[in-house]
Design a protein around this motif. Structure first.
Motif, short mmCIF file in Angstrom:
data_model
loop_
_atom_site.label_atom_id
_atom_site.label_comp_id
_atom_site.label_asym_id
_atom_site.label_seq_id
_atom_site.Cartn_x
_atom_site.Cartn_y
_atom_site.Cartn_z
N TYR A 48 0.81 -1.22 0.00
CA TYR A 48 0.00 0.00 0.00
C TYR A 48 0.85 1.27 0.00
CZ TYR A 48 -3.83 -3.17 0.73
OH TYR A 48 -4.73 -4.17 0.57
N ASP A 89 -3.06 6.03 -4.46
CA ASP A 89 -4.51 6.19 -4.49
C ASP A 89 -5.09 5.28 -5.58
OD1 ASP A 89 -7.13 6.93 -4.52
OD2 ASP A 89 -6.76 9.08 -4.67
N ARG A 111 -8.00 4.69 -6.51
CA ARG A 111 -9.18 5.20 -7.22
C ARG A 111 -8.79 5.79 -8.57
NH1 ARG A 111 -11.32 9.31 -3.00
NH2 ARG A 111 -9.09 9.72 -3.09
N GLU A 112 -7.56 6.28 -8.69
CA GLU A 112 -7.12 6.88 -9.94
C GLU A 112 -6.56 5.84 -10.90
OE1 GLU A 112 -4.41 10.01 -9.08
OE2 GLU A 112 -5.85 11.07 -7.84
N SER A 140 -13.19 1.58 0.88
CA SER A 140 -12.77 2.51 1.93
C SER A 140 -13.63 2.22 3.14
CB SER A 140 -12.96 3.95 1.49
OG SER A 140 -12.79 4.82 2.60
N ASP A 190 -12.44 11.46 1.21
CA ASP A 190 -11.70 11.69 -0.02
C ASP A 190 -10.19 11.53 0.22
OD1 ASP A 190 -11.75 12.22 -2.74
OD2 ASP A 190 -11.24 14.33 -2.42
N ASP A 191 -9.83 11.06 1.39
CA ASP A 191 -8.42 10.87 1.74
C ASP A 191 -7.85 9.67 0.99
OD1 ASP A 191 -5.95 10.47 2.86
OD2 ASP A 191 -6.66 10.50 4.93
N PRO A 192 -6.87 9.86 0.09
CA PRO A 192 -6.33 8.74 -0.69
C PRO A 192 -5.64 7.69 0.17
CG PRO A 192 -5.05 10.73 -1.05
CD PRO A 192 -6.24 11.12 -0.24
N ASP A 193 -5.21 8.06 1.36
CA ASP A 193 -4.56 7.09 2.24
C ASP A 193 -5.53 6.09 2.85
OD1 ASP A 193 -2.08 8.18 1.75
OD2 ASP A 193 -2.19 9.55 3.46
N TRP A 237 -8.30 4.78 1.09
CA TRP A 237 -8.78 3.86 0.05
C TRP A 237 -7.76 2.75 -0.19
CZ3 TRP A 237 -13.45 3.71 -2.37
CH2 TRP A 237 -14.31 4.75 -2.05
N ARG A 238 -8.25 1.55 -0.39
CA ARG A 238 -7.39 0.38 -0.58
C ARG A 238 -7.93 -0.52 -1.68
NH1 ARG A 238 -3.98 2.60 1.97
NH2 ARG A 238 -3.23 2.09 4.03
#
Length: 73
Positions: free
Chosen positions: A9, A14, A16-17, A34, A40-43, A45-46
């Motif tokens: 990770y 991120d 999502r992108e 998530s 909206d924190d990219p950290d 999301w997994r």
């Protein structure tokens, strides 16, 4: 033979992108999630590896990951 799929990770960033592993995997082992859907924190999301028993060890996820974040064991 059971396959372990490890996602680093720290390298993934991120998901999502990117979503390349989700798009390339025919058995659809990967899920994007998530714990907080509103965040909206990219950290947070997994990419989660689910259904590992369906993995064919084709290695497409490893080859398509632009950040070399996926390893098959």
């Amino acid at each position: 033979m059971k396959t372990d799929i490890i996602v680093d990770y720290d390298k993934c960033g991120d998901p999502r992108e990117c979503k390349k592993c989700l798009q390339i995997c025919a058995p659809a082992l990967f899920l994007l999630y998530s714990p907080d859907d509103e965040s909206d924190d990219p950290d947070i999301w997994r990419v989660d590896v689910a259904f590992t028993d369906l993995c064919t060890r084709c290695g497409d996820c490893v080859e398509t990951c632009p950040k070399e974040a996926i390893t098959l064991v």
